[in-house]
Enzyme design. Structure first.
Site, PDB file in Angstrom:
ATOM      1  N   ARG A  60       0.828  -1.209   0.000  1.00  0.00           N
ATOM      2  CA  ARG A  60       0.000   0.000   0.000  1.00  0.00           C
ATOM      3  C   ARG A  60       0.860   1.256   0.000  1.00  0.00           C
ATOM      4  O   ARG A  60       0.607   2.200  -0.745  1.00  0.00           O
ATOM      5  CB  ARG A  60      -0.927  -0.023   1.220  1.00  0.00           C
ATOM      6  CG  ARG A  60      -1.917   1.161   1.274  1.00  0.00           C
ATOM      7  CD  ARG A  60      -2.891   0.975   2.424  1.00  0.00           C
ATOM      8  NE  ARG A  60      -3.748   2.121   2.632  1.00  0.00           N
ATOM      9  CZ  ARG A  60      -4.897   2.349   1.999  1.00  0.00           C
ATOM     10  NH1 ARG A  60      -5.301   1.503   1.081  1.00  0.00           N
ATOM     11  NH2 ARG A  60      -5.638   3.409   2.284  1.00  0.00           N
ATOM     12  N   ASN A  67      -2.120   8.955   0.203  1.00  0.00           N
ATOM     13  CA  ASN A  67      -3.433   9.562  -0.011  1.00  0.00           C
ATOM     14  C   ASN A  67      -3.925  10.364   1.197  1.00  0.00           C
ATOM     15  O   ASN A  67      -5.105  10.715   1.262  1.00  0.00           O
ATOM     16  CB  ASN A  67      -4.464   8.483  -0.362  1.00  0.00           C
ATOM     17  CG  ASN A  67      -5.560   9.005  -1.262  1.00  0.00           C
ATOM     18  OD1 ASN A  67      -5.339   9.887  -2.086  1.00  0.00           O
ATOM     19  ND2 ASN A  67      -6.763   8.461  -1.113  1.00  0.00           N
ATOM     20  N   THR A 163      -6.212  14.232   0.124  1.00  0.00           N
ATOM     21  CA  THR A 163      -5.967  13.195  -0.876  1.00  0.00           C
ATOM     22  C   THR A 163      -4.983  13.642  -1.951  1.00  0.00           C
ATOM     23  O   THR A 163      -4.783  14.835  -2.185  1.00  0.00           O
ATOM     24  CB  THR A 163      -7.286  12.804  -1.568  1.00  0.00           C
ATOM     25  OG1 THR A 163      -7.825  13.981  -2.208  1.00  0.00           O
ATOM     26  CG2 THR A 163      -8.301  12.253  -0.586  1.00  0.00           C
ATOM     27  N   ARG A 165      -5.383  13.422  -5.141  1.00  0.00           N
ATOM     28  CA  ARG A 165      -6.104  14.104  -6.231  1.00  0.00           C
ATOM     29  C   ARG A 165      -6.489  15.538  -5.871  1.00  0.00           C
ATOM     30  O   ARG A 165      -6.835  16.325  -6.753  1.00  0.00           O
ATOM     31  CB  ARG A 165      -7.352  13.312  -6.610  1.00  0.00           C
ATOM     32  CG  ARG A 165      -8.334  13.127  -5.458  1.00  0.00           C
ATOM     33  CD  ARG A 165      -9.448  12.145  -5.788  1.00  0.00           C
ATOM     34  NE  ARG A 165     -10.269  11.825  -4.628  1.00  0.00           N
ATOM     35  CZ  ARG A 165     -10.059  10.785  -3.842  1.00  0.00           C
ATOM     36  NH1 ARG A 165      -9.045   9.971  -4.065  1.00  0.00           N
ATOM     37  NH2 ARG A 165     -10.850  10.548  -2.803  1.00  0.00           N
ATOM     38  N   GLU A 175     -13.202   4.415  -7.197  1.00  0.00           N
ATOM     39  CA  GLU A 175     -12.970   3.335  -6.232  1.00  0.00           C
ATOM     40  C   GLU A 175     -13.769   2.118  -6.681  1.00  0.00           C
ATOM     41  O   GLU A 175     -14.993   2.134  -6.658  1.00  0.00           O
ATOM     42  CB  GLU A 175     -13.444   3.789  -4.850  1.00  0.00           C
ATOM     43  CG  GLU A 175     -13.114   2.863  -3.723  1.00  0.00           C
ATOM     44  CD  GLU A 175     -11.694   3.048  -3.195  1.00  0.00           C
ATOM     45  OE1 GLU A 175     -10.991   2.026  -3.079  1.00  0.00           O
ATOM     46  OE2 GLU A 175     -11.301   4.188  -2.899  1.00  0.00           O
TER      47      GLU A 175
END
Length: 315
Positions: A60, A67, A163, A165, A175
């Site tokens: 991860r 994130n 995040t 983004r 997602e």
């Protein structure tokens, strides 16, 4: 009342924000080699692998969750030798696609994620007042119908995500699940690919001057995170009840089974109102002490949307 917006000139497609979520990793690598399907006239679409070290290890993250570190403190942190890899990487991403909150930031970023939860093809929104993004979600939902495409709104007064983004003017999370970590399923990858395709189609139509009338979409707005029952040592003593497992987006009412102890005791949900759980039993959230997220159903409305007149005259 209409919302005149600026032309969308630059779009980022992020994969590998979490290195073991393989749909986005595979799609981004494919598009870097052959970007024909993501090309749209007049738009620079940039596929980008956000956490390459984590992708290489199929984990991860390396030091911390990429994130969650796009906050001002992390982005402004001095680059010293012991700075976490993901914080340094966040600063690099902010430099390429941002700076966050500036006019120079990318117009739109799709950040591609997988979940082990049974969430289907979900779109994640961060701002309930972003007419452009709401109109795009409306377009994507209609394009995918009758296949459901839930929308999750993570706007919350105290839950701050920061995040990857969020560097963009219009951040969109994609997602898709259920998919185990470190695994690629063809059906899940296809759902993700379709969401991105329809999103880019919307951008092209918007840039061409198409007008989008006012619209309303149903979204699931985050209320709070729910932890597993634990003993005094902080150890989990109950797991998701079988009747709740895989029931993302389904109503959970007062008295419904929620957890099951290893002694066989059912722990029911207790609440004044019906909620709609999601991220149920997400593997990555055990470390975050999160069994699921409670959401409520709300409606979001967007104004009439069109390219601003000044932008049209330059096309």
């Amino acid at each position: 009342m209409s919302c005149p917006c600026a032309r969308v000139r630059r779009v980022g497609l992020f994969g590998g924000t979490h290195g073991n979520e393989l749909s986005g990793v595979l799609l981004v690598r494919h598009w870097q080699q052959d970007g024909a399907e993501i090309q749209r006239a007049g738009v620079q679409v940039k596929p980008f692998l956000t956490n390459p070290r984590a992708v290489e290890r199929c984990t991860r993250y390396i030091d911390c969750d990429l994130n969650r570190v796009f906050d001002p403190e992390s982005l402004g942190r001095p680059v010293v030798e012991d700075i976490p890899y993901e914080v340094r990487r966040a600063q690099e991403i902010n430099h390429i696609f941002g700076p966050k909150g500036s006019d120079d930031a990318y117009d739109l970023i799709f950040d591609l994620h997988n979940t082990t939860s049974n969430m289907g093809g979900t779109i994640i929104l961060e701002n309930s007042r972003d007419d452009f993004t709401i109109q795009m979600v409306h377009y994507i939902k209609n394009a995918l119908a009758p296949e459901p495409c839930p929308a999750l709104l993570i706007e919350h007064p105290s839950l701050k995500y920061a995040t990857t983004r969020s560097v963009a003017k219009h951040p969109v999370g994609v997602e898709v699940g259920p998919q185990p970590q470190g695994v690629a399923r063809a059906d899940v990858l296809d759902k993700m690919r379709k969401i991105v395709k329809h999103g880019l189609d919307f951008v092209q139509l918007f840039n061409e001057g198409k007008e989008f009338p006012p619209c309303t979409i149903e979204v699931f707005k985050i209320m709070e995170k729910v932890d597993y029952p634990r003993n005094k040592n902080g150890e989990i003593i109950a797991i998701i009840h079988p009747k709740l497992q895989d029931q993302d987006w389904q109503p959970l009412k007062n008295g419904d089974p929620q957890f099951l102890t290893l002694d066989g005791e059912v722990i029911p949900y207790q609440g004044d109102c019906t909620v709609y759980p999601t991220f149920i039993n997400e593997a990555a959230y055990y470390e975050k002490k999160q069994a699921f997220v409670k959401t409520e159903k709300i409606k979001l409305t967007a104004k009439h949307l069109r390219l601003s007149v000044s932008e049209q005259s330059t096309s």
